[in-house]
Enzyme design. Structure first.
Site, mmCIF file in Angstrom:
data_model
loop_
_atom_site.group_PDB
_atom_site.id
_atom_site.type_symbol
_atom_site.label_atom_id
_atom_site.label_comp_id
_atom_site.label_asym_id
_atom_site.label_seq_id
_atom_site.Cartn_x
_atom_site.Cartn_y
_atom_site.Cartn_z
ATOM 1 N N CYS A 68 -10.174 0.318 -9.530
ATOM 2 C CA CYS A 68 -10.271 -0.849 -8.669
ATOM 3 C C CYS A 68 -11.392 -1.750 -9.198
ATOM 4 C CB CYS A 68 -10.583 -0.421 -7.234
ATOM 5 S SG CYS A 68 -10.852 -1.809 -6.107
ATOM 6 N N CYS B 207 -14.388 -1.758 -6.363
ATOM 7 C CA CYS B 207 -15.203 -0.591 -5.981
ATOM 8 C C CYS B 207 -15.164 0.558 -6.980
ATOM 9 C CB CYS B 207 -14.790 -0.095 -4.601
ATOM 10 S SG CYS B 207 -13.201 0.765 -4.570
ATOM 11 N N CYS C 139 -6.397 -0.857 -2.148
ATOM 12 C CA CYS C 139 -7.304 0.214 -2.548
ATOM 13 C C CYS C 139 -7.728 0.940 -1.278
ATOM 14 C CB CYS C 139 -8.521 -0.372 -3.258
ATOM 15 S SG CYS C 139 -9.839 0.833 -3.560
ATOM 16 N N CYS D 58 -11.879 0.352 -0.654
ATOM 17 C CA CYS D 58 -12.471 -0.934 -0.250
ATOM 18 C C CYS D 58 -11.477 -1.871 0.433
ATOM 19 C CB CYS D 58 -13.091 -1.634 -1.453
ATOM 20 S SG CYS D 58 -11.908 -2.277 -2.647
ATOM 21 N N CYS E 98 3.664 -2.723 -8.611
ATOM 22 C CA CYS E 98 3.512 -3.988 -9.319
ATOM 23 C C CYS E 98 2.122 -4.524 -8.962
ATOM 24 C CB CYS E 98 4.633 -4.926 -8.878
ATOM 25 S SG CYS E 98 4.836 -6.366 -9.897
#
EC number: 1.8.4.12
Length: 167
Positions: free
Chosen positions: A83, A86, A132, A135, A155
């Protein structure tokens, strides 16, 4: 130039509607098991300081980068995609495949605890948005038109990812 833009928009619309039509009866494929103490919570002001303008637009305002423009859509190195906000490990390059959509596509996340899903009706059709789990940053969407073994296509926006090569 206008013709090219119209064709690109038509292609994007086709990709979205084709995936959405197949996605409308989709079950949830992941669950969220990130511990509450591991969650990253920041104010809008803090996210704006931490992220670039494009990262903020995509990850905090559910934007989308244009197809075939992100740095990872055709990236072939071996490693792990984290991510961008984070640093949570999200996708392994072994599950990445060429979907032809212009965004990085994966057939599964690293673990069911790394992503969470939510219905997205922003285009007037039902899609499944992927966030995510640590976060809450918008990553992209998941469709059930992917390859075996899962049949899924995560995607994902390149701007939502940070790649780290395997040593």
């Amino acid at each position: 130039m206008i013709r090219i833009l119209l064709l690109c928009n038509l292609f994007l619309w086709f990709q979205l509607t084709a995936g959405c039509a197949q996605n409308s009866n989709k079950e949830k494929h992941t669950s969220t098991n990130v511990e509450r103490s591991d969650k990253v919570e920041k104010s809008d002001a803090e996210w704006k300081k931490l992220l670039t303008e494009e990262e903020y637009h995509v990850m905090r305002q559910q934007g989308t980068e244009r197809a075939f423009t992100g740095k990872y859509w055709d990236y072939k190195k071996k490693g792990v995609y984290h991510c961008a906000a984070c640093d949570l490990e999200l996708f392994d390059s072994q599950t990445k495949y060429k979907s032809g959509t212009g965004w990085p596509s994966f057939w599964q996340p690293i673990g069911s605890e790394t992503v969470e899903e939510e219905e997205d009706m922003s285009l007037g059709i039902s899609r499944t948005e992927v966030h995510c789990a640590r976060c809450g940053g918008h990553l992209g969407h998941v469709f059930n038109d992917g390859p075996k073994p899962t049949g899924l296509r995560y995607c994902i926006n390149s701007v939502s990812l940070q790649f780290k090569a395997k040593e």
